[in-house]
Write an enzyme that holds these catalytic residues in place. Structure first.
Site, PDB file in Angstrom:
ATOM      1  N   ALA A   1       0.870  -1.175   0.000  1.00  0.00           N
ATOM      2  CA  ALA A   1       0.000   0.000   0.000  1.00  0.00           C
ATOM      3  C   ALA A   1       0.908   1.226   0.000  1.00  0.00           C
ATOM      4  O   ALA A   1       1.835   1.315   0.825  1.00  0.00           O
ATOM      5  CB  ALA A   1      -0.920   0.000   1.216  1.00  0.00           C
TER       6      ALA A   1
ATOM      7  N   TRP B   1       0.666   4.166   1.087  1.00  0.00           N
ATOM      8  CA  TRP B   1       0.697   4.958   2.320  1.00  0.00           C
ATOM      9  C   TRP B   1       1.433   4.260   3.459  1.00  0.00           C
ATOM     10  O   TRP B   1       1.744   4.871   4.493  1.00  0.00           O
ATOM     11  CB  TRP B   1      -0.723   5.261   2.795  1.00  0.00           C
ATOM     12  N   CYS B   2       1.733   2.989   3.303  1.00  0.00           N
ATOM     13  CA  CYS B   2       2.320   2.184   4.384  1.00  0.00           C
ATOM     14  C   CYS B   2       3.806   2.491   4.554  1.00  0.00           C
ATOM     15  O   CYS B   2       4.578   2.480   3.582  1.00  0.00           O
ATOM     16  CB  CYS B   2       2.104   0.696   4.080  1.00  0.00           C
ATOM     17  N   TYR B   3       4.231   2.747   5.780  1.00  0.00           N
ATOM     18  CA  TYR B   3       5.631   3.052   6.074  1.00  0.00           C
ATOM     19  C   TYR B   3       6.535   1.895   5.666  1.00  0.00           C
ATOM     20  O   TYR B   3       7.589   2.101   5.036  1.00  0.00           O
ATOM     21  CB  TYR B   3       5.785   3.354   7.560  1.00  0.00           C
TER      22      TYR B   3
END
Length: 481
Positions: free
Chosen positions: A168, A170-172
């Site tokens: 994803a 947005w995932c760090y």
């Protein structure tokens, strides 16, 4: 020597010659009533003697199981993957144990809550996953193949090995993996050219763009690396793949080495044995991926007898979760406290206390479903008040220990990852129920009292009735003269 006349002088029951007594109709009636009364009162006394008599007291909990309490559970989560399902316990004394595995078992389940495979083993995931510090962005051009719902099956069926990074943006953790993954993919592509060698391809799927594809493969944490094998891992039903998950380090060198080990596993069995040491690195970092999106969690944990929590949630030290998509709906098949009581011992206890055990299965078989809109971040919480009951039965003082509880369930809005939480409130007091044995001598004394009392009262009534009749007759004779 005592003479017979002296012995007769101590007779408590002196006899009146039968010729000097007179039977009466009223006396016969009273005798019958007295005999029936004796039989009725004797039956009542015998029933009381045979019945169970208990005493109940409330004392400070000094139970034999010490300061720890065992909790047995069997709970199904239709929308929580076994890959990330974690059982945690905590209490007010500072205990905080995460992801218990020793006494907990997990099974992937389908939408009907039926297990669809062997037990899911989580393995010993590393606490810290290694990543590259810096990757030259220019060196990753032409890296991992972008896969979508339209071309995924094409490539998965074309190459013997298809390794996919479901991520994803947005995932760090996805952001940290992206450059290493693309660089490793470029290296593997150069070493095993898809047009010439054709044994392996590395791809990536954006789960924000192809959500249905990610859900089809039960992706709940980002990034998730899956290893698909052509042929043997294709199921006949719906063409879905049974595949593996990779949980190792995510730096470029480790990823490249892992891919090379996977390729090395493709030759014949004799060649695999020769390469056994090399492939062990990969075997230690990959495990079968969950074959369904749900999980049944069963087992037991031990907690201190203080207020605390039993929490089931999605947990990972190297993955991110979309809280808006988390659904912690669950069905409680079994939840009990304390040591299991054998059916025979429980039946003895129920002989004394018919209602015992009526609340130890208060939540069993109940479903708790989140019906709110997606994105509500809902935690399902159960507040349990637990009280211990001890029953001492029989002459051998057999001890029955049973935990009774009340349950209040609620839906709570959460700012963090939704969980299923069981708040435990254990009472410092316990209920002690003791069986009181009745003595046989007390029973005989009461029987004698019944017989003597009824006989005496009947005699008094007979005397009163007889004298009354005689007086009435005298009065009538006096009037005639």
């Amino acid at each position: 020597m005592f003479s017979s006349s002296k012995i007769k002088s101590v007779d408590f029951y002196r006899k009146i010659p039968r010729d000097l007594t007179e039977a009466s109709l009223s006396g016969a009636g009273l005798s019958i009533v007295a005999a029936l009364s004796m039989m009725f009162l004797f039956g009542m006394e015998l029933n009381t003697y045979m019945s169970v008599n208990t005493s109940t007291s409330v004392i400070v909990d000094k139970s034999s199981d010490g300061e720890f309490l065992r909790i047995d559970f069997n709970i199904s989560f239709p929308a929580l993957s076994c890959e990330f399902a974690s059982v945690d316990v905590s209490d007010v004394l500072g205990t905080n144990r995460l992801n218990l595995t020793k006494t907990v078992r997990k099974f992937s389940i389908d939408s009907n809550l039926r297990p669809n495979g062997a037990e899911f083993h989580s393995g010993s995931a590393a606490n810290i996953v290694k990543h590259d510090n810096e990757v030259d962005e220019e060196s990753i051009e032409g890296g991992a193949l972008v896969l979508t719902a339209h071309n995924f099956d094409k490539y998965a069926h074309q190459f013997p090995l298809t390794v996919v990074n479901f991520y994803a943006p947005w995932c760090y953790w996805s952001q940290r993996l992206r450059p290493s993954w693309d660089k490793a993919a470029k290296t593997i592509k150069e070493r095993y050219d898809p047009e010439i060698d054709g044994r392996i391809i590395m791809g990536k799927v954006d789960c924000t763009e192809d959500g249905d594809l990610c859900r089809r493969h039960h992706i709940q944490g980002y990034p998730s690396i899956r290893i698909f094998r052509k042929g043997s891992d294709v199921r006949s039903d719906h063409g879905h793949h049974e595949h593996e998950s990779y949980y190792g380090d995510r730096d470029t060198d480790t990823l490249v080495k892992t891919m090379e080990n996977l390729v090395a596993s493709l030759p014949s069995e004799s060649q695999k044995l020769a390469l056994e040491d090399k492939s062990n690195v990969t075997a230690n970092t990959k495990r079968p991926a969950p074959s369904a999106g749900g999980c049944r969690i069963e087992g037991h944990v031990r907690v201190k007898k203080v207020p605390g929590n039993l929490i089931i949630s999605a947990r990972s030290d190297a993955h991110s979760f979309d809280v808006s998509q988390m659904n912690m709906s669950h069905v409680i098949h079994h939840l009990s406290f304390g040591r299991k009581v054998s059916p025979r011992v429980m039946s003895d206890a129920k002989r004394l206390i018919p209602y015992i055990g009526s609340s130890h299965d208060r939540l069993n078989g109940r479903s708790f479903i989140n019906t709110r809109d997606v994105g509500a971040n809902v935690t399902l919480e159960h507040y349990l008040q637990i009280v211990k009951t001890e029953v001492i039965t029989g002459n051998d003082y057999q001890l029955v220990e049973e935990y009774e509880y009340t349950a209040h369930s609620n839906v709570v809005q959460s700012l963090h990852i939704p969980v299923a939480k069981f708040r435990l409130e254990l009472s410092p007091m316990q209920v002690l129920i003791t069986e009181n044995q009745k003595s046989f001598s007390h029973f005989i004394t009461n029987v004698c009292a019944i017989i003597g009392g009824v006989f005496t009262v009947a005699g008094i009534l007979d005397s009163i009735l007889h004298n009354t009749v005689r007086l009435i007759k005298k009065v009538e004779l006096g009037k005639n003269f």
